[in-house]
Design a protein around this motif. Structure first.
Motif, PDB file in Angstrom:
ATOM      1  N   GLY B 104       0.954  43.956  -4.393  1.00 32.18           N
ATOM      2  CA  GLY B 104      -0.150  43.054  -4.696  1.00 32.18           C
ATOM      3  C   GLY B 104       0.245  41.595  -4.504  1.00 32.18           C
ATOM      4  N   PHE B 105       1.413  41.245  -5.014  1.00 33.04           N
ATOM      5  CA  PHE B 105       1.867  39.863  -4.890  1.00 33.04           C
ATOM      6  C   PHE B 105       2.084  39.465  -3.431  1.00 33.04           C
ATOM      7  N   LEU B 106       2.423  40.442  -2.593  1.00 37.84           N
ATOM      8  CA  LEU B 106       2.665  40.140  -1.175  1.00 37.84           C
ATOM      9  C   LEU B 106       1.389  40.193  -0.343  1.00 37.84           C
ATOM     10  N   SER B 107       0.268  40.559  -0.971  1.00 41.78           N
ATOM     11  CA  SER B 107      -0.952  40.775  -0.182  1.00 41.78           C
ATOM     12  C   SER B 107      -1.638  39.460   0.181  1.00 41.78           C
ATOM     13  N   GLU B 108      -2.412  39.522   1.224  1.00 38.23           N
ATOM     14  CA  GLU B 108      -3.190  38.361   1.666  1.00 38.23           C
ATOM     15  C   GLU B 108      -4.190  37.950   0.592  1.00 38.23           C
ATOM     16  N   GLU B 109      -4.838  38.939  -0.001  1.00 37.92           N
ATOM     17  CA  GLU B 109      -5.797  38.677  -1.076  1.00 37.92           C
ATOM     18  C   GLU B 109      -5.171  37.829  -2.173  1.00 37.92           C
ATOM     19  N   PHE B 110      -3.915  38.131  -2.508  1.00 41.18           N
ATOM     20  CA  PHE B 110      -3.256  37.388  -3.578  1.00 41.18           C
ATOM     21  C   PHE B 110      -3.002  35.942  -3.155  1.00 41.18           C
ATOM     22  N   SER B 111      -2.516  35.769  -1.917  1.00 43.52           N
ATOM     23  CA  SER B 111      -2.220  34.397  -1.504  1.00 43.52           C
ATOM     24  C   SER B 111      -3.503  33.586  -1.316  1.00 43.52           C
ATOM     25  N   ASN B 112      -4.620  34.255  -1.032  1.00 40.25           N
ATOM     26  CA  ASN B 112      -5.883  33.533  -0.897  1.00 40.25           C
ATOM     27  C   ASN B 112      -6.593  33.305  -2.231  1.00 40.25           C
ATOM     28  N   HIS B 113      -6.613  34.330  -3.061  1.00 42.99           N
ATOM     29  CA  HIS B 113      -7.462  34.273  -4.258  1.00 42.99           C
ATOM     30  C   HIS B 113      -6.702  34.390  -5.572  1.00 42.99           C
ATOM     31  N   GLY B 114      -5.401  34.604  -5.522  1.00 43.03           N
ATOM     32  CA  GLY B 114      -4.640  34.674  -6.764  1.00 43.03           C
ATOM     33  C   GLY B 114      -4.774  35.973  -7.533  1.00 43.03           C
ATOM     34  N   HIS B 115      -5.346  37.006  -6.899  1.00 45.77           N
ATOM     35  CA  HIS B 115      -5.331  38.322  -7.518  1.00 45.77           C
ATOM     36  C   HIS B 115      -5.236  39.376  -6.416  1.00 45.77           C
ATOM     37  N   PHE B 116      -4.970  40.610  -6.812  1.00 45.36           N
ATOM     38  CA  PHE B 116      -4.921  41.667  -5.799  1.00 45.36           C
ATOM     39  C   PHE B 116      -5.898  42.782  -6.151  1.00 45.36           C
ATOM     40  N   ALA B 153      14.942  52.674  -9.486  1.00 40.64           N
ATOM     41  CA  ALA B 153      13.571  52.476  -9.015  1.00 40.64           C
ATOM     42  C   ALA B 153      13.154  51.014  -9.161  1.00 40.64           C
ATOM     43  N   LEU B 154      13.591  50.423 -10.270  1.00 45.20           N
ATOM     44  CA  LEU B 154      13.276  49.011 -10.514  1.00 45.20           C
ATOM     45  C   LEU B 154      13.801  48.132  -9.386  1.00 45.20           C
ATOM     46  N   CYS B 155      15.017  48.412  -8.936  1.00 38.83           N
ATOM     47  CA  CYS B 155      15.611  47.613  -7.856  1.00 38.83           C
ATOM     48  C   CYS B 155      15.043  47.996  -6.493  1.00 38.83           C
ATOM     49  N   GLU B 156      14.749  49.275  -6.314  1.00 36.09           N
ATOM     50  CA  GLU B 156      14.410  49.747  -4.978  1.00 36.09           C
ATOM     51  C   GLU B 156      13.015  49.295  -4.533  1.00 36.09           C
ATOM     52  N   ILE B 157      12.073  49.331  -5.451  1.00 35.02           N
ATOM     53  CA  ILE B 157      10.693  49.007  -5.064  1.00 35.02           C
ATOM     54  C   ILE B 157      10.574  47.602  -4.444  1.00 35.02           C
ATOM     55  N   PRO B 158      11.170  46.555  -5.047  1.00 32.99           N
ATOM     56  CA  PRO B 158      11.061  45.248  -4.378  1.00 32.99           C
ATOM     57  C   PRO B 158      11.687  45.240  -2.991  1.00 32.99           C
ATOM     58  N   VAL B 159      12.856  45.888  -2.858  1.00 33.63           N
ATOM     59  CA  VAL B 159      13.491  45.962  -1.540  1.00 33.63           C
ATOM     60  C   VAL B 159      12.545  46.628  -0.542  1.00 33.63           C
ATOM     61  N   ALA B 160      11.992  47.769  -0.958  1.00 34.29           N
ATOM     62  CA  ALA B 160      11.109  48.503  -0.052  1.00 34.29           C
ATOM     63  C   ALA B 160       9.853  47.701   0.281  1.00 34.29           C
ATOM     64  N   MET B 161       9.309  47.015  -0.727  1.00 35.91           N
ATOM     65  CA  MET B 161       8.079  46.259  -0.493  1.00 35.91           C
ATOM     66  C   MET B 161       8.317  45.088   0.453  1.00 35.91           C
ATOM     67  N   LEU B 163      10.788  44.825   2.708  1.00 36.65           N
ATOM     68  CA  LEU B 163      11.027  45.350   4.058  1.00 36.65           C
ATOM     69  C   LEU B 163       9.710  45.782   4.704  1.00 36.65           C
ATOM     70  N   GLU B 164       8.874  46.465   3.925  1.00 43.10           N
ATOM     71  CA  GLU B 164       7.574  46.886   4.453  1.00 43.10           C
ATOM     72  C   GLU B 164       6.749  45.684   4.896  1.00 43.10           C
ATOM     73  N   HIS B 165       6.776  44.652   4.064  1.00 45.57           N
ATOM     74  CA  HIS B 165       6.002  43.449   4.383  1.00 45.57           C
ATOM     75  C   HIS B 165       6.502  42.795   5.671  1.00 45.57           C
ATOM     76  N   VAL B 166       7.812  42.671   5.758  1.00 45.83           N
ATOM     77  CA  VAL B 166       8.389  42.055   6.956  1.00 45.83           C
ATOM     78  C   VAL B 166       8.070  42.891   8.192  1.00 45.83           C
ATOM     79  N   VAL B 167       8.329  44.178   8.093  1.00 49.11           N
ATOM     80  CA  VAL B 167       8.181  45.039   9.259  1.00 49.11           C
ATOM     81  C   VAL B 167       6.706  45.197   9.650  1.00 49.11           C
ATOM     82  N   ALA B 168       5.867  45.542   8.691  1.00 49.44           N
ATOM     83  CA  ALA B 168       4.478  45.876   9.032  1.00 49.44           C
ATOM     84  C   ALA B 168       3.578  44.658   9.124  1.00 49.44           C
ATOM     85  N   GLU B 169       3.767  43.682   8.229  1.00 52.06           N
ATOM     86  CA  GLU B 169       2.832  42.551   8.197  1.00 52.06           C
ATOM     87  C   GLU B 169       3.302  41.389   9.065  1.00 52.06           C
ATOM     88  N   LEU B 170       4.594  41.055   8.980  1.00 53.90           N
ATOM     89  CA  LEU B 170       5.060  39.898   9.743  1.00 53.90           C
ATOM     90  C   LEU B 170       5.347  40.270  11.195  1.00 53.90           C
TER      91      LEU B 170
END
Lengths: 460, 460, 460
Positions: B104-116, B153-161, B163-170
């Motif tokens: 959610g924090f990495l989403s376009e909606e969040f950067s535009n409107h402050g929520h996801f 899991a706490l550490c892995e999710i941010p890493v995965a998110m 990487l996903e953001h970089v690979v798929a979105e950027l």
């Protein structure tokens, strides 16, 4: 040829025949699909495919039936769980590819354009063909080697495809849930094989039987077949209302079969104990029995009656016929497919004949009637349709039986691996088993004489 | 601080760390979702949502894969069934909430409107992120304490998110079934952890191994992953035809992987026995291997070839590589995720590079091509896309490995509960077990020497 | 009447009552459905039914919950697996037909036209009614004979249908997921029966308890309930957005309940061991607790909080209340349905009252609000709706309790078969069991004292 060389070739063949044959078939499949198989042409169509959203969820349900349903239903044997669920996967996937090819060759698209099309509906059909082979596997469960199962599937798919083509495409027989071309086909093919390859030892193995937990694994299969059977019978029905009616009829038939299974199982047992074989099998006979007419019936009570009869005759079959066939008929039918697919399938075929008379065009919106019985569009009368339904039933019954008998002759050729007598109904020959395999599966045979209290005291 | 007080705090921490930590994280999740999470604005939209009717059934299938599929696949260990299926639920649910927040924090909606926004598609994504963590759990099965799994899991999710953001979105890399950002990510992260925390005792536990019925429980998981994998790879594809093709390709790849698994499993075994580890794992490698290109491939035979290779290399990996890594590499990979997710994932990534060249705009209706490779809409060429696919593969591979190594350092901090050496691969430390637990799971290890006949006679 | 004749009649009745009664009911069902049941009139409608494509997949999911979910959830008892899964099928199918009839008689269509309609939505409702009876079965698991279970279902369905009609149709109470008319209804009816028929021996049976593998079978049920609960709560919601929100709320509530179940299970155990009873039951309490308001809530965090509370109170109930009720309250609740359906159901009812105030028309597009609270269309205010929600909760709670008490009086009539004391929680009386049944299920009770090493040496 030198005897020594022959011996070595023979040894090599005996050892590697399974992987060699399967590799060869698989390569052939790939080549044939590469040359002749196509996806629909996306450039010519819009991005919107209205049938996809209703068909795909049903395909997923059918997929669950094939792999979970059939796979686990057959795990009831105490020593054959690995094989049941694994060989089920192997035969299903093999049959899927092989039937895609054969059905493709028989398709209109192929005769017009020289290739065949693979869409979601094709995959539903491919899963249906897997069901045919898995039903036959049920009749022969624990008796064939992996090589023999593959050879059986290799022979069976063309038989099933040709019969399906003749019945559904040439004679335009209505058979929405495949009671003829799937259930009767798979059952009597399997029984044809079983009759010819029968050996006395099949009827005497102490390995045939269940343990407490293997029956629970088996019922997983039963229930997945039960819950998704409406999708099986409805997946290919025309339009939303046709699908809805097929689904409702199937559901009601299953409900009724379940109730009569409990009634009859209780009735036939002198100790008034239910039998898990009945619960695991006869409850789903309602899905078979309504198959041929799932889209035809327009009165809910009719489906309930059909399902009720199916549950009743199926339990009677398991209780009286199967032991008799084994004892007197020289016919070993491990899963009792004659009671689950055979008689309920014939019942369904008979309903199909009768209902072609009864349910005339007035019962449906016009278009739907013409979809159910396409030949009526070109003037075929109700009674002529009924005749064709009868012909379809007879052709499938005898065609599958003859196909099975011929296949059995192939299977008896002494070049294939065979299950040793003491490994019948057992995983040990073809699967790596864990340390507790013998204990878990053999103790059970002797467990009834065991007194736990003594055992405990002595060993602590 | 007084030593006595320190001791008591330490004791309190050791006893209650799991519930304290999880409670703290859960409260944080609720607060963050309360502040930033929204459902779509229903006042602005009509009551009709055309994507819902196709997406929701696929979401339900993916849901089944996460909780039934992964959960039961990991029950193969004879003494770790409770943990496998329960910790699977725990990590999945934890990862779902945590990934909803980070994504959610990495989403376009969040950067535009402050929520996801949370809709059905978000829930599909959340389940995908759960898969990442569960794959890593597979590499470490039986080795971490519940606290350590949660920290992982706490550490892995941010890493995965990220990487996903970089690979798929950027970088706009195409990865419809997540072969890169799910399978490679989860696998190499888990292996990174496993390598660093490795101890000799991991490789020597007598508790590692299956019993007859635990393997049957495990195959339930396999089959649910198998049957619903088409939905996994198709859920996010564009349009009905995109979804249909993704589904068909995945199905064919799974079919082919299953067939080659049986060929190869037979081939590599000197007794010509199939191995249930192969059946349970390599049959589904076809789903991983087609993942990156499920919506790209437009020829059915290509999927069959990819699946065939996947099943083949996966079996070889289980047979030869995993024992070698354990013996020589100081790397214990309990479920062999490198063979199920690692190599098939890399294979898929390589196909993605190759196919970006081969499958040009001409193969699709225009719109679909632009959805598959969004950057091409703005002029990115085929070969440049292939380059980006390559970069995506490399980034995910090394990013996940580094993430895993860093996480392992966190996990080795001596403040977390650890599994005692004699409770490795066992439920006993963290689950209340029934009376037969020791008997059922230990007898098995010694059962192969047991002669049932004697046993019977002596004890009656 | 001659005493000899009376004795023979009595003996005949005792032996055949199950099949006689069930046959009689089944024939009545067929006749009633034949006279009054209809499919929708296909001649009047087009071939296109927009709701079918979204409703049918959800129906299939609910179907899986009823037969797989409830069936396997109840297999946790070591000696009652056959009965759990089989009687579950029997009661579900019996309740489906019976509820179709009673609900049909109460329908508007029936009062207007003298018949009732069977479509996919009717089948969803029928499955919901099966759930009511299966929840009651959970409270009484292992205690009633098959005949008594059927009589219970016979009495319960009319009570449930009338309460549902009063609450949902007359008072227009909102209850999309049936927290009132399904969960509270089934739970307190079952507890009413349990309280009246209670015997000391119910609380002392050594047969009550699980073995390692029976708990694993049970968790299959849990997970199928978990994954498809969103469909349960969403199936009858209005429109795609209503369905989507119901689904999202339910999913988030389940996720949260799962996390708090693990927190609380760890917290309450002195050895910091998780308890499989909690994992198997409390994780799904989130589905119950959101049920009444699944389509009402428009903020994701609210669902998470509701689910969190549900998991928490459910674990506390299993840990402290159930033993207390058994010890002091003279109330034996085999599956602890009060903790899974009772309190979470009441929690849901209370949320329903509160939210009727909070979530006003402004939160929805107009149409949707009127669907959620149909009476508001005719001027009912928010606070009045809240009052009706309260009345609905009270009526269901006391109505079901009274219904259960009256039914218990019927069940205590000495004409029905009863479970012998030493066959409580056991399959042996009513199911044919395999040879290992006694060994597998009794050894376990004594297994904890068994030293495997000795055992091995002595017996080889």
């Amino acid at each position: 040829m030198d005897i020594e060389v022959r011996k070595r070739i023979l040894k090599f063949w005996n050892k590697h025949q399974f992987s060699l044959l399967l590799f060869f078939f698989h390569v052939c499949f790939i080549i044939l699909i590469a040359i002749f198989g196509r996806y629909p042409n996306y450039q010519l169509t819009s991005n919107d495919n209205s049938s996809f959203s209703t068909t795909y969820p049903m395909f997923a349900d059918v997929n669950a039936m094939i792999f979970v349903g059939f796979g686990f239903l057959m795990t009831f044997l105490k020593r054959y769980g690995y094989s049941a669920v694994s060989i089920n996967m192997l035969l299903a996937t093999f049959s899927i590819l092989w039937s895609i090819i054969i059905r493709g060759f028989l398709s209109e698209e192929f005769s017009n354009h020289g290739h065949f099309i693979l869409d979601t509906t094709s995959l539903v059909y491919a899963n249906f063909s897997a069901a045919v082979v898995l039903i036959s596997m049920g009749a022969l469960l624990g008796i064939l080697s992996p090589t023999q199962y593959v050879i059986m599937a290799l022979c069976e798919i063309p038989v099933a495809m040709i019969l399906e083509h003749v019945v559904a495409e040439l004679f335009l027989v209505s058979d929405i849930g495949g009671s003829l071309v799937i259930h009767i086909m798979g059952c009597f093919f399997g029984l044809g094989v079983a009759k010819i390859i029968d050996k006395k030892v099949f009827h005497q193995s102490e390995h045939e039987g269940s343990v407490y937990h293997s029956d629970l694994f088996s019922i997983i299969g039963t229930i997945f077949l039960w819950i998704y059977w409406p999708s099986f019978n409805g997946a290919l029905a025309d339009g939303d209302y046709g699908k809805e009616r097929s689904i409702s009829n199937t559901f009601l038939s299953l409900v009724a079969a379940t109730i009569t299974t409990f009634i009859t199982s209780n009735l036939v047992n002198s100790n008034k104990q239910f039998n898990m074989i009945h619960v695991a099998n006869s409850t789903i006979a309602g899905g078979v029995a309504i198959g041929n007419v799932a889209n035809v019936v327009t009165n809910p009570w009719v489906s309930i009656v059909i399902g009720s009869i199916a549950g009743f005759i199926s339990v009677l079959g398991y209780e009286y016929l199967t032991p008799l066939l084994s004892k007197r008929g020289g016919l070993h039918d491990t899963c009792g497919v004659i009671n689950l697919h055979g008689f309920p399938g014939i019942l369904s075929g008979l309903c199909g004949i009768l209902f072609a008379f009864i349910y005339t065009k007035d019962y449906y919106s016009n278009d739907e009637y013409y979809f159910i019985y396409p030949a009526t569009r070109n003037g075929r009368t109700s009674s002529k349709q009924a005749l064709y339904q009868f012909i379809g039933l007879v052709i499938t019954l005898f065609g599958s039986l003859i196909g099975g008998i011929l296949t059995a002759i192939v299977l008896r050729i002494p070049i294939w691996n065979r299950v040793p007598d003491d490994e019948l109904f057992s995983d040990g020959e073809y699967f790596h088993t864990p340390d507790d395999y013998e204990f878990t599966t053999k103790l059970s045979s002797n467990a009834k004489n065991l007194k736990i209290q003594n055992f405990n005291v002595e060993n602590v």
